[in-house]
Design a protein around this motif. Structure first.
Motif, PDB file in Angstrom:
ATOM      1  N   HIS A   7       0.874  -1.223   0.038  1.00  0.00           N
ATOM      2  CA  HIS A   7      -0.114   0.015  -0.059  1.00  0.00           C
ATOM      3  C   HIS A   7       0.945   1.184  -0.132  1.00  0.00           C
ATOM      4  O   HIS A   7       0.603   2.408  -0.774  1.00  0.00           O
ATOM      5  CB  HIS A   7      -0.976   0.033   1.260  1.00  0.00           C
ATOM      6  N   LEU A   8       1.881   1.241   0.660  1.00  0.00           N
ATOM      7  CA  LEU A   8       3.007   2.427   0.804  1.00  0.00           C
ATOM      8  C   LEU A   8       3.315   2.727  -0.510  1.00  0.00           C
ATOM      9  O   LEU A   8       3.669   3.681  -1.213  1.00  0.00           O
ATOM     10  CB  LEU A   8       3.877   2.104   1.913  1.00  0.00           C
ATOM     11  N   ARG A   9       3.983   1.496  -1.108  1.00  0.00           N
ATOM     12  CA  ARG A   9       4.560   1.614  -2.565  1.00  0.00           C
ATOM     13  C   ARG A   9       3.693   2.162  -3.540  1.00  0.00           C
ATOM     14  O   ARG A   9       3.587   3.010  -4.319  1.00  0.00           O
ATOM     15  CB  ARG A   9       4.793   0.169  -3.046  1.00  0.00           C
ATOM     16  N   THR A  10       2.188   1.631  -3.266  1.00  0.00           N
ATOM     17  CA  THR A  10       1.126   2.226  -4.318  1.00  0.00           C
ATOM     18  C   THR A  10       1.025   3.796  -3.960  1.00  0.00           C
ATOM     19  O   THR A  10       0.672   4.403  -5.138  1.00  0.00           O
ATOM     20  CB  THR A  10      -0.057   1.455  -3.962  1.00  0.00           C
ATOM     21  N   LEU A  11       0.944   4.260  -2.843  1.00  0.00           N
ATOM     22  CA  LEU A  11       0.573   5.529  -2.726  1.00  0.00           C
ATOM     23  C   LEU A  11       1.654   6.377  -3.216  1.00  0.00           C
ATOM     24  O   LEU A  11       1.718   7.328  -3.998  1.00  0.00           O
ATOM     25  CB  LEU A  11       0.583   5.918  -1.230  1.00  0.00           C
ATOM     26  N   THR A  12       3.219   6.110  -3.222  1.00  0.00           N
ATOM     27  CA  THR A  12       4.200   6.664  -3.816  1.00  0.00           C
ATOM     28  C   THR A  12       4.189   6.779  -5.263  1.00  0.00           C
ATOM     29  O   THR A  12       4.456   7.899  -5.906  1.00  0.00           O
ATOM     30  CB  THR A  12       5.484   6.335  -3.257  1.00  0.00           C
ATOM     31  N   ALA A  13       3.762   5.530  -5.949  1.00  0.00           N
ATOM     32  CA  ALA A  13       3.542   5.343  -7.161  1.00  0.00           C
ATOM     33  C   ALA A  13       2.418   6.245  -7.678  1.00  0.00           C
ATOM     34  O   ALA A  13       2.651   7.050  -8.662  1.00  0.00           O
ATOM     35  CB  ALA A  13       3.336   3.870  -7.486  1.00  0.00           C
ATOM     36  N   LEU A  66       2.585  10.044   3.111  1.00  0.00           N
ATOM     37  CA  LEU A  66       3.456   9.840   1.531  1.00  0.00           C
ATOM     38  C   LEU A  66       5.003   9.862   2.359  1.00  0.00           C
ATOM     39  O   LEU A  66       5.805   9.178   1.858  1.00  0.00           O
ATOM     40  CB  LEU A  66       3.070  10.791   0.960  1.00  0.00           C
ATOM     41  N   ARG A  67       5.355  10.811   3.205  1.00  0.00           N
ATOM     42  CA  ARG A  67       6.547  11.148   3.754  1.00  0.00           C
ATOM     43  C   ARG A  67       6.956   9.760   4.660  1.00  0.00           C
ATOM     44  O   ARG A  67       8.094   9.377   4.350  1.00  0.00           O
ATOM     45  CB  ARG A  67       6.795  12.445   4.994  1.00  0.00           C
ATOM     46  N   HIS A  68       6.195   9.267   5.419  1.00  0.00           N
ATOM     47  CA  HIS A  68       6.592   7.903   6.018  1.00  0.00           C
ATOM     48  C   HIS A  68       6.733   6.838   5.131  1.00  0.00           C
ATOM     49  O   HIS A  68       7.485   6.083   4.936  1.00  0.00           O
ATOM     50  CB  HIS A  68       5.280   7.491   6.748  1.00  0.00           C
ATOM     51  N   ALA A  69       5.832   6.707   3.734  1.00  0.00           N
ATOM     52  CA  ALA A  69       5.931   5.584   2.862  1.00  0.00           C
ATOM     53  C   ALA A  69       7.367   5.857   2.276  1.00  0.00           C
ATOM     54  O   ALA A  69       7.993   4.694   1.875  1.00  0.00           O
ATOM     55  CB  ALA A  69       4.831   6.092   1.852  1.00  0.00           C
ATOM     56  N   ARG A  70       7.760   6.982   1.873  1.00  0.00           N
ATOM     57  CA  ARG A  70       8.992   7.279   1.228  1.00  0.00           C
ATOM     58  C   ARG A  70      10.233   6.620   2.025  1.00  0.00           C
ATOM     59  O   ARG A  70      11.220   6.369   1.811  1.00  0.00           O
ATOM     60  CB  ARG A  70       9.241   8.782   0.732  1.00  0.00           C
ATOM     61  N   GLN A  71       9.970   7.260   3.381  1.00  0.00           N
ATOM     62  CA  GLN A  71      10.998   6.690   4.341  1.00  0.00           C
ATOM     63  C   GLN A  71      11.247   5.164   4.471  1.00  0.00           C
ATOM     64  O   GLN A  71      12.473   4.634   4.568  1.00  0.00           O
ATOM     65  CB  GLN A  71      10.841   7.508   5.590  1.00  0.00           C
ATOM     66  N   VAL A  72      10.096   4.615   4.597  1.00  0.00           N
ATOM     67  CA  VAL A  72      10.097   3.073   4.551  1.00  0.00           C
ATOM     68  C   VAL A  72      10.780   2.469   3.297  1.00  0.00           C
ATOM     69  O   VAL A  72      11.617   1.612   3.376  1.00  0.00           O
ATOM     70  CB  VAL A  72       8.733   2.512   4.705  1.00  0.00           C
ATOM     71  N   LEU A  73      10.447   3.079   2.236  1.00  0.00           N
ATOM     72  CA  LEU A  73      11.142   2.743   1.014  1.00  0.00           C
ATOM     73  C   LEU A  73      12.503   2.821   0.871  1.00  0.00           C
ATOM     74  O   LEU A  73      13.262   1.939   0.594  1.00  0.00           O
ATOM     75  CB  LEU A  73      10.494   3.191  -0.172  1.00  0.00           C
ATOM     76  N   VAL A  74      13.072   3.970   1.759  1.00  0.00           N
ATOM     77  CA  VAL A  74      14.375   4.360   1.563  1.00  0.00           C
ATOM     78  C   VAL A  74      15.117   3.254   2.392  1.00  0.00           C
ATOM     79  O   VAL A  74      16.153   2.842   2.009  1.00  0.00           O
ATOM     80  CB  VAL A  74      14.599   5.740   1.992  1.00  0.00           C
ATOM     81  N   LEU A  75      14.861   3.153   3.526  1.00  0.00           N
ATOM     82  CA  LEU A  75      15.240   1.925   4.324  1.00  0.00           C
ATOM     83  C   LEU A  75      15.439   0.817   3.543  1.00  0.00           C
ATOM     84  O   LEU A  75      16.361  -0.109   3.902  1.00  0.00           O
ATOM     85  CB  LEU A  75      14.421   1.914   5.714  1.00  0.00           C
ATOM     86  N   ASP A  76      14.269   0.274   2.980  1.00  0.00           N
ATOM     87  CA  ASP A  76      14.254  -1.003   2.249  1.00  0.00           C
ATOM     88  C   ASP A  76      15.359  -1.076   1.495  1.00  0.00           C
ATOM     89  O   ASP A  76      15.882  -1.970   0.897  1.00  0.00           O
ATOM     90  CB  ASP A  76      12.870  -1.149   1.738  1.00  0.00           C
ATOM     91  N   GLU A  77      15.383  -0.189   0.553  1.00  0.00           N
ATOM     92  CA  GLU A  77      16.465  -0.020  -0.491  1.00  0.00           C
ATOM     93  C   GLU A  77      17.833  -0.001  -0.078  1.00  0.00           C
ATOM     94  O   GLU A  77      18.620  -0.598  -0.446  1.00  0.00           O
ATOM     95  CB  GLU A  77      16.237   1.251  -1.345  1.00  0.00           C
ATOM     96  N   ASP A  78      18.229   0.525   1.355  1.00  0.00           N
ATOM     97  CA  ASP A  78      19.327   0.578   1.842  1.00  0.00           C
ATOM     98  C   ASP A  78      19.881  -0.805   2.208  1.00  0.00           C
ATOM     99  O   ASP A  78      20.977  -1.041   2.122  1.00  0.00           O
ATOM    100  CB  ASP A  78      19.381   1.379   3.168  1.00  0.00           C
ATOM    101  N   ALA A  79      18.684  -1.303   2.701  1.00  0.00           N
ATOM    102  CA  ALA A  79      18.823  -2.886   3.260  1.00  0.00           C
ATOM    103  C   ALA A  79      19.295  -3.760   2.072  1.00  0.00           C
ATOM    104  O   ALA A  79      20.378  -4.536   2.086  1.00  0.00           O
ATOM    105  CB  ALA A  79      17.714  -3.450   3.954  1.00  0.00           C
ATOM    106  N   LEU A  80      18.587  -3.512   0.872  1.00  0.00           N
ATOM    107  CA  LEU A  80      18.710  -4.379  -0.027  1.00  0.00           C
ATOM    108  C   LEU A  80      20.094  -4.088  -0.895  1.00  0.00           C
ATOM    109  O   LEU A  80      20.989  -4.903  -1.034  1.00  0.00           O
ATOM    110  CB  LEU A  80      17.809  -4.248  -1.226  1.00  0.00           C
ATOM    111  N   THR A  81      20.577  -2.795  -0.861  1.00  0.00           N
ATOM    112  CA  THR A  81      21.943  -2.528  -1.277  1.00  0.00           C
ATOM    113  C   THR A  81      22.893  -3.104  -0.313  1.00  0.00           C
ATOM    114  O   THR A  81      23.890  -3.564  -0.885  1.00  0.00           O
ATOM    115  CB  THR A  81      21.985  -0.767  -1.383  1.00  0.00           C
TER     116      THR A  81
END
Length: 298
Positions: A7-13, A66-81
């Motif tokens: 749902h968070l990914r959907t909101l940012t998209a 939206l700010r919360h969603a983007r922060q969650v996605l940033v943390l997710d990408e950091d972990a994957l990286t």
């Protein structure tokens, strides 16, 4: 959990793409699925999150999510990286004023892009208004003239961008007399970035003690603004780095060298531990220190 990851990914998209149909294509789902996910989020918080306009915009409650969603996605990408499984195509949204972008900020982005392989979405906005993009969750960091930290962000001083009031020698002879009288600038044609640009007005008030009365050209691009002044369309406050060579060769003349217009710049970023955001901050800090004047106390 009030919010599911999808749902968070959907909101940012949805916000990034602008419509339910475009978001659906981006996420490889149906527009109905996008709508259902947004509706589920709104039911979870009991508030409307998006305005069903074209393009879609967020409500004040939507800004928070939206700010919360983007922060969650940033943390997710950091972990994957860190795990070595990231796709290397993360988009880092930042906001910056046009003159900084043209004179020093783009070099900082290039350094980060080369080191991390990240891609950027740059939102060009006046330095007095970039914080609104932080509040809405649209960007994760911004160059701004606002020293007060936006909620959830940290702030640090970058330096002072200095503007010089310049014109061509021919313009000076036609409109300011021979020898040129800077007091006549208040009624001479001026070049202005847009209707929110007050640098020229600020100079006239502070240096001449009156209100500007001359006709205005509106040129809403940094390089084109400087070019318009070079072509003799009017006088203007041009970034020092964009006019120093022309001043040295005599193509431009400074009308009030003892009265520069200084704009204090700050860096605001999410208060979030992220290797990518930390590196961006460090590079921006170093480039600003090399290209801006130090911030004066006060």
């Amino acid at each position: 959990m009030p919010f599911q990851y999808d749902h968070l990914r959907t909101l940012t998209a949805l916000v990034d793409e602008g419509t339910f149909e475009a978001a659906a294509r981006h996420l490889h789902v149906t527009p109905s699925a996008v709508s259902q996910r947004v509706r589920a989020m709104e039911q979870a918080v009991g508030k409307v999150l998006v305005r069903r306009t074209t393009p879609v915009t967020t409500t004040p409650a939507g800004d928070v999510v939206l700010r919360h969603a983007r922060q969650v996605l940033v943390l997710d990408e950091d972990a994957l990286t860190e795990l070595g499984t990231g796709d290397g195509n993360r988009l880092l949204p930042v906001a910056v004023n046009a003159d900084s972008l043209s004179t020093w900020f783009l070099e900082a982005l290039a350094t980060v892009a080369e080191e991390l392989g990240e891609v950027f979405e740059v939102h060009r906005e006046d330095e007095e208004y970039t914080t609104s993009l932080l509040r809405s969750g649209t960007v994760m960091a911004a160059v701004t003239s606002t020293p007060e930290a936006v909620q959830g962000c940290t702030v640090e001083g970058l330096g002072t961008m200095r503007y010089l009031v310049v014109c061509t020698p021919g313009f000076a002879r036609r409109h300011l007399g021979d020898p040129a009288d800077p007091a006549l600038l208040a009624q001479a044609p001026m070049v202005t970035f847009d209707r929110r640009d007050d640098l020229q007005d600020r100079f006239v008030r502070q240096a001449l003690g009156e209100e500007p009365r001359g006709p205005r050209h509106y040129i809403p691009a940094s390089q084109d603004f400087a070019r318009a002044v070079h072509l003799g369309m009017g006088w203007g406050a041009v970034p020092e780095r964009q006019c120093h060579e022309a001043l040295a060769t005599g193509e431009l003349v400074a009308m009030a060298p003892d009265h520069p217009v200084d704009v204090r710049l700050y860096w605001q970023r999410w208060n979030l531990r992220s290797p990518a955001l930390d590196l961006l901050t460090d590079v921006v800090r170093r480039h600003a220190a090399a290209r801006l004047h130090p911030l004066a106390p006060g």
